[in-house]
Design a protein around this motif. Structure first.
Motif, PDB file in Angstrom:
ATOM      1  N   GLY A 186     -15.279 -11.866  -0.863  1.00  0.00           N
ATOM      2  CA  GLY A 186     -16.456 -11.010  -0.725  1.00  0.00           C
ATOM      3  C   GLY A 186     -16.465 -10.247   0.586  1.00  0.00           C
ATOM      4  N   ILE A 187     -16.044 -10.898   1.664  1.00  0.00           N
ATOM      5  CA  ILE A 187     -15.959 -10.224   2.967  1.00  0.00           C
ATOM      6  C   ILE A 187     -14.986  -9.053   2.884  1.00  0.00           C
ATOM      7  CG2 ILE A 187     -15.166 -10.520   5.346  1.00  0.00           C
ATOM      8  CD1 ILE A 187     -16.218 -13.425   5.161  1.00  0.00           C
ATOM      9  N   ARG A 188     -13.847  -9.276   2.226  1.00  0.00           N
ATOM     10  CA  ARG A 188     -12.858  -8.195   2.090  1.00  0.00           C
ATOM     11  C   ARG A 188     -13.400  -7.033   1.260  1.00  0.00           C
ATOM     12  NH1 ARG A 188      -9.626  -6.975  -2.225  1.00  0.00           N
ATOM     13  NH2 ARG A 188     -10.028  -8.987  -3.221  1.00  0.00           N
ATOM     14  N   ARG A 189     -13.966  -7.346   0.107  1.00  0.00           N
ATOM     15  CA  ARG A 189     -14.414  -6.270  -0.783  1.00  0.00           C
ATOM     16  C   ARG A 189     -15.563  -5.479  -0.161  1.00  0.00           C
ATOM     17  NH1 ARG A 189     -16.764  -8.019  -4.840  1.00  0.00           N
ATOM     18  NH2 ARG A 189     -16.660 -10.280  -4.599  1.00  0.00           N
ATOM     19  N   VAL A 350       3.430  -7.454   2.392  1.00  0.00           N
ATOM     20  CA  VAL A 350       2.949  -6.782   1.182  1.00  0.00           C
ATOM     21  C   VAL A 350       4.013  -6.853   0.100  1.00  0.00           C
ATOM     22  CG1 VAL A 350       3.726  -4.423   1.752  1.00  0.00           C
ATOM     23  CG2 VAL A 350       1.677  -4.758   0.370  1.00  0.00           C
ATOM     24  N   HIS A 351       5.281  -6.815   0.486  1.00  0.00           N
ATOM     25  CA  HIS A 351       6.378  -6.932  -0.474  1.00  0.00           C
ATOM     26  C   HIS A 351       6.356  -8.302  -1.140  1.00  0.00           C
ATOM     27  CE1 HIS A 351      10.036  -5.270  -2.102  1.00  0.00           C
ATOM     28  NE2 HIS A 351      10.760  -6.306  -1.717  1.00  0.00           N
ATOM     29  N   GLN A 352       6.151  -9.342  -0.348  1.00  0.00           N
ATOM     30  CA  GLN A 352       6.090 -10.688  -0.907  1.00  0.00           C
ATOM     31  C   GLN A 352       4.878 -10.845  -1.824  1.00  0.00           C
ATOM     32  OE1 GLN A 352       6.207 -13.595   2.216  1.00  0.00           O
ATOM     33  NE2 GLN A 352       8.405 -13.404   2.500  1.00  0.00           N
ATOM     34  N   GLY A 353       3.732 -10.379  -1.364  1.00  0.00           N
ATOM     35  CA  GLY A 353       2.518 -10.510  -2.166  1.00  0.00           C
ATOM     36  C   GLY A 353       2.618  -9.789  -3.494  1.00  0.00           C
ATOM     37  N   ILE A 354       3.163  -8.575  -3.480  1.00  0.00           N
ATOM     38  CA  ILE A 354       3.302  -7.817  -4.724  1.00  0.00           C
ATOM     39  C   ILE A 354       4.324  -8.478  -5.639  1.00  0.00           C
ATOM     40  CG2 ILE A 354       4.147  -5.627  -5.659  1.00  0.00           C
ATOM     41  CD1 ILE A 354       2.757  -4.206  -3.360  1.00  0.00           C
ATOM     42  N   GLY A 355       5.367  -9.075  -5.057  1.00  0.00           N
ATOM     43  CA  GLY A 355       6.315  -9.813  -5.879  1.00  0.00           C
ATOM     44  C   GLY A 355       5.653 -10.960  -6.619  1.00  0.00           C
ATOM     45  N   MET A 356       4.750 -11.664  -5.939  1.00  0.00           N
ATOM     46  CA  MET A 356       4.018 -12.752  -6.589  1.00  0.00           C
ATOM     47  C   MET A 356       3.065 -12.213  -7.658  1.00  0.00           C
ATOM     48  SD  MET A 356       3.228 -15.156  -3.257  1.00  0.00           S
ATOM     49  CE  MET A 356       2.449 -16.459  -4.220  1.00  0.00           C
ATOM     50  N   ILE A 357       2.473 -11.058  -7.389  1.00  0.00           N
ATOM     51  CA  ILE A 357       1.627 -10.419  -8.400  1.00  0.00           C
ATOM     52  C   ILE A 357       2.439 -10.128  -9.656  1.00  0.00           C
ATOM     53  CG2 ILE A 357       0.385  -8.272  -8.952  1.00  0.00           C
ATOM     54  CD1 ILE A 357      -1.291  -9.980  -7.198  1.00  0.00           C
ATOM     55  N   PRO A 400      -3.118 -17.109  -3.583  1.00  0.00           N
ATOM     56  CA  PRO A 400      -1.781 -17.272  -2.973  1.00  0.00           C
ATOM     57  C   PRO A 400      -1.079 -15.946  -2.705  1.00  0.00           C
ATOM     58  CG  PRO A 400      -2.094 -18.844  -4.757  1.00  0.00           C
ATOM     59  CD  PRO A 400      -3.260 -17.905  -4.819  1.00  0.00           C
ATOM     60  N   CYS A 401      -1.329 -14.952  -3.555  1.00  0.00           N
ATOM     61  CA  CYS A 401      -0.756 -13.620  -3.319  1.00  0.00           C
ATOM     62  C   CYS A 401      -1.407 -12.984  -2.096  1.00  0.00           C
ATOM     63  CB  CYS A 401      -0.958 -12.732  -4.538  1.00  0.00           C
ATOM     64  SG  CYS A 401      -0.411 -13.451  -6.112  1.00  0.00           S
ATOM     65  N   TYR A 402      -2.734 -13.076  -2.013  1.00  0.00           N
ATOM     66  CA  TYR A 402      -3.456 -12.485  -0.886  1.00  0.00           C
ATOM     67  C   TYR A 402      -3.054 -13.132   0.441  1.00  0.00           C
ATOM     68  CZ  TYR A 402      -6.678 -10.562  -4.420  1.00  0.00           C
ATOM     69  OH  TYR A 402      -7.227  -9.882  -5.474  1.00  0.00           O
ATOM     70  N   GLN A 403      -2.729 -14.412   0.400  1.00  0.00           N
ATOM     71  CA  GLN A 403      -2.401 -15.122   1.640  1.00  0.00           C
ATOM     72  C   GLN A 403      -1.158 -14.557   2.321  1.00  0.00           C
ATOM     73  OE1 GLN A 403      -2.209 -19.223   0.451  1.00  0.00           O
ATOM     74  NE2 GLN A 403      -4.443 -19.488   0.502  1.00  0.00           N
ATOM     75  N   LYS A 404      -0.300 -13.896   1.564  1.00  0.00           N
ATOM     76  CA  LYS A 404       0.872 -13.275   2.179  1.00  0.00           C
ATOM     77  C   LYS A 404       0.455 -12.224   3.204  1.00  0.00           C
ATOM     78  CE  LYS A 404       3.953 -15.660   0.073  1.00  0.00           C
ATOM     79  NZ  LYS A 404       4.780 -16.617   0.850  1.00  0.00           N
ATOM     80  N   ALA A 405      -0.655 -11.530   2.952  1.00  0.00           N
ATOM     81  CA  ALA A 405      -1.123 -10.513   3.897  1.00  0.00           C
ATOM     82  C   ALA A 405      -1.587 -11.137   5.205  1.00  0.00           C
ATOM     83  CB  ALA A 405      -2.258  -9.697   3.276  1.00  0.00           C
ATOM     84  N   VAL A 428      -4.882  -6.226   6.929  1.00  0.00           N
ATOM     85  CA  VAL A 428      -4.839  -7.353   5.995  1.00  0.00           C
ATOM     86  C   VAL A 428      -5.658  -7.041   4.752  1.00  0.00           C
ATOM     87  CG1 VAL A 428      -5.546  -9.763   5.657  1.00  0.00           C
ATOM     88  CG2 VAL A 428      -4.384  -9.080   7.767  1.00  0.00           C
ATOM     89  N   PHE A 429      -6.864  -6.541   4.946  1.00  0.00           N
ATOM     90  CA  PHE A 429      -7.724  -6.198   3.814  1.00  0.00           C
ATOM     91  C   PHE A 429      -7.086  -5.113   2.950  1.00  0.00           C
ATOM     92  CE2 PHE A 429     -12.049  -7.533   5.844  1.00  0.00           C
ATOM     93  CZ  PHE A 429     -11.646  -8.852   5.755  1.00  0.00           C
ATOM     94  N   SER A 430      -6.457  -4.127   3.583  1.00  0.00           N
ATOM     95  CA  SER A 430      -5.828  -3.038   2.838  1.00  0.00           C
ATOM     96  C   SER A 430      -4.699  -3.552   1.954  1.00  0.00           C
ATOM     97  CB  SER A 430      -5.300  -1.985   3.822  1.00  0.00           C
ATOM     98  OG  SER A 430      -4.649  -0.940   3.146  1.00  0.00           O
ATOM     99  N   ALA A 431      -3.874  -4.451   2.487  1.00  0.00           N
ATOM    100  CA  ALA A 431      -2.783  -5.028   1.691  1.00  0.00           C
ATOM    101  C   ALA A 431      -3.334  -5.835   0.519  1.00  0.00           C
ATOM    102  CB  ALA A 431      -1.901  -5.905   2.583  1.00  0.00           C
ATOM    103  N   GLN A 432      -4.382  -6.605   0.756  1.00  0.00           N
ATOM    104  CA  GLN A 432      -4.971  -7.399  -0.320  1.00  0.00           C
ATOM    105  C   GLN A 432      -5.610  -6.505  -1.373  1.00  0.00           C
ATOM    106  OE1 GLN A 432      -7.482  -9.829   2.147  1.00  0.00           O
ATOM    107  NE2 GLN A 432      -5.940 -11.434   2.394  1.00  0.00           N
ATOM    108  N   ASN A 433      -6.253  -5.435  -0.956  1.00  0.00           N
ATOM    109  CA  ASN A 433      -6.802  -4.482  -1.916  1.00  0.00           C
ATOM    110  C   ASN A 433      -5.713  -3.890  -2.790  1.00  0.00           C
ATOM    111  OD1 ASN A 433      -9.453  -4.735  -1.082  1.00  0.00           O
ATOM    112  ND2 ASN A 433      -9.423  -2.947   0.240  1.00  0.00           N
TER     113      ASN A 433
END
Length: 643
Positions: A186-189, A350-357, A400-405, A428-433
């Motif tokens: 919620g803080i991020r969004r 961001v590469h790792q997080g998107i890979g998990m996505i 777990p994907c967001y945690q990569k950021a 960090v928020f931008s990568a998670q978004n």
């Protein structure tokens, strides 16, 4: 936190705050009006420019979050003499947090006892960190206050630079973890609501804030720029007010005791609420005028757009001659030596997080197809496709994907000292978004293509073949969007990091000379064309040349070369993503013999042989990607590939 009056915020202080707010907005609004005109001219310029490289291919999801994201009982520290009290809490889809006396009050539609937007809050580990967040005293000498110690063993603390902290607790670790997860989200969004709108109006507002801050010698992004437009302006004003508020702190709020710290935070909270209310009211009045202003700009700018753009280009050429030497010197001596490592550090998480996505998306679509295959009920397909839309909001899977950021907090520490970069939270928020948006777009595209193509299928085998085809198309688009999104993400944040640094460096040598070029702007265009905007575009152009060259080099290095024996973890992921050949990819399902023999649809020709090949490819893809996500960012994967 509620807008209850306080004896410490009397009418005299309220009047002072009204005056300061009015003066602040009178100073800021001319910047906003100028940037609205400039944004409209940029929009026309983009319309006239030829289309560049293809953008995103997935359909963009506009699905809003659920009205209620999470709810439950929490114990809350509240009151002037702080005491713990049990309440029923509801986290809304707009990232506001409401609390009620009981669940029954909430279900009956009663007004909440209190409500707070999560903008600017931060999860911390202790109540002391909440109370002393942003203060300068010695926190270690404070004695714990037994009233403030949580009555339950699983506390949740949220602190804010200008607001009273939220001190909560619950009775189980599972409840604590789930609340922490949804509160972080919620803080991020809430913090990135402006950045996700991508409209000329929001672009103009953010440019106005940037110009206003630069006039005061403040360059670059930071956490004060997170939130709604009213919240951003309130943050800027509160930062200016804070030193005087501290200096004129009422006698009852002075001291080092935890109760006085609590009272001081409550006082700040009341100041914040009042300022936010005043700013919101003024902005609302301006937005009623903005429609007329935009109509006037349309009439003024569009007929003369060619002349305005030509004049801007002419001035830009003059400025380019002036700034070329200093900018090139700063780029070659200070930016270029650091560009490669910053680019790599931006790309890793961001590469790792998107890979998990991507892995999560493939597994979920495979699960959907398996469930449809096992069932003979049409309703199962509809429910499975509908439930797929919940995946981007399933924090247990997405977190777990967001945690990569979060890796950026450690990997980019050096940027603060070297380049004055304070926007890690924004990054960090931008990568998670980006991760969430890619997942949203992928599942939305799957839903739309399924509705379009599968609805015409009359037999279960036909349905399964069509679902595989839809999955293949979605993954092909997803692969393309991942590459495009990562490149754009790195480009944008390299600019966020280095452009403010360059502008700060150029302030003495170049910016002070800009007034000499004011005479080149026609009087009729002076409220539309600004020398400062052109100057920044010129500096940005120099920076972009270096950034684009660097990114192209990294992309080439990350390209898959079959003859290479040793590759990095990042190349391993790139190869895995590249293996999504979507014309043929299928899941590893056990199919009936000759599943498509009755089908007249040519999309399913080649059934078993194609499925066998693609099943092996999917297994290989999953093996590579899962191996990659377990490695450290720079760990060599040579032995993996040789094996």
């Amino acid at each position: 936190m509620g807008a209850q009056s306080s004896s410490h915020l009397g009418e005299r202080r309220r009047q002072y705050l009204r005056g300061r707010t009015e003066a602040f907005l009178n100073d800021f609004m001319p910047y906003y009006r100028r940037q609205l005109a400039a944004a409209f001219l940029r929009q026309i310029s983009r319309e006239l420019m030829p289309q560049g490289e293809p953008g995103f291919q997935l359909l963009k999801s506009e699905k809003p979050p659920r009205d209620v994201m999470h709810e439950g009982i929490l114990t809350h520290l509240q009151g002037n003499s702080p005491k713990w009290k049990e309440s029923y809490w509801v986290l809304r889809g707009d990232s506001s947090l409401d609390w009620f006396g009981s669940k029954e009050e909430q279900k009956c539609g009663d007004e909440p006892q209190g409500s707070v937007a999560l903008t600017g809050y931060k999860l911390v580990t202790s109540w002391k960190e909440c109370l002393y967040h942003g203060s300068t005293g010695n926190h270690l000498i404070q004695d714990p206050d037994p009233i403030i110690e949580p009555p339950l063993g699983f506390p949740i603390y949220l602190c804010h630079p200008f607001r009273q902290p939220l001190c909560l607790c619950t009775d189980t670790v599972e409840s604590q973890d789930s609340w922490k997860s949804v509160l972080r989200d919620g803080i991020r969004r809430r913090g990135t609501v402006l950045q996700r709108r991508e409209s000329p109006g929001m672009e103009a507002f953010l440019e106005a804030v940037k110009s206003y801050r630069q006039k005061k010698g403040i360059y670059g992004v930071d956490s004060l720029l997170l939130g709604t437009d009213a919240e951003v302006l309130t943050n800027l004003l509160m930062r200016d007010l804070l030193p005087k508020l501290r200096a004129q702190k009422p006698a009852m709020l002075r001291g080092v005791g935890s109760r006085r710290k609590w009272a001081w935070r409550k006082f700040l909270d009341e100041v914040y609420i009042l300022v936010l209310k005043l700013v919101s009211s003024e902005l609302q009045n301006f937005y009623q005028e903005k429609e007329e202003l935009q109509k006037e700009l349309e009439k003024k700018i569009r007929p003369d757009a060619d002349q305005m753009l030509a004049l801007s280009n002419k001035i830009a050429q003059k400025l380019q001659t002036m700034v070329c030497g200093p900018v090139e010197a700063s780029l070659s001596q200070e930016v270029e030596p650091q560009l490669a490592w910053v680019m790599e550090e931006l790309l890793h998480p961001v590469h790792q997080g998107i890979g998990m996505i991507g892995t999560l998306l493939v597994h979920r679509m495979d699960s959907l197809i398996r469930n449809v295959q096992r069932s003979r009920v049409v309703a199962v397909l509809k429910e499975e496709v509908r439930s797929l839309g919940d995946l981007p909001w399933d924090l247990e899977l997405m977190q777990p994907c967001y945690q990569k950021a979060e890796l950026y907090w450690g990997s980019l520490q050096g940027l603060k000292e070297r380049f004055g970069f304070h926007g890690t939270k924004n990054l960090v928020f931008s990568a998670q978004n980006l991760m969430q948006q890619l997942m949203e777009n992928a599942v939305y595209t799957f839903q739309q293509l399924s509705a379009q193509h599968v609805s015409s299928a009359t037999r279960r085998r036909h349905v399964l073949c069509m679902l595989e085809k839809v999955k293949g198309r979605v993954l092909k688009k997803f692969e393309s969007d991942c590459r495009f999104a990562q490149k754009r993400f790195v480009q944008e944040w390299l600019i966020h990091i280095f452009l403010p640094f360059l502008l700060r460096r150029m302030e003495v040598n170049c910016k002070l000379e800009l007034h000499k070029y004011e005479k080149d702007v026609f009087a009729d265009y002076s409220h539309i064309i600004t020398i400062e905007n052109i100057y920044e575009d010129v500096v940005l152009n120099f920076l972009n040349q270096k950034v684009n060259t660097g990114i192209d080099a990294v992309v080439e290095l990350r390209a898959f070369h079959p003859g290479k024996k040793e590759v990095t973890a990042e190349t391993c992921a790139h190869v895995a993503l590249s293996m999504w050949n979507l014309e043929t990819i299928h899941s590893s399902l056990q199919w009936d013999l000759d599943p498509c023999q009755d089908l007249q649809n040519s999309h399913c020709e080649g059934g078993q042989e194609e499925i066998g090949r693609s099943s092996r490819k999917t297994a290989l893809f999953s093996g590579h990607l899962n191996c990659w996500t377990r490695t450290q960012m720079r760990l060599k994967e040579a032995t993996f590939w040789r094996g």
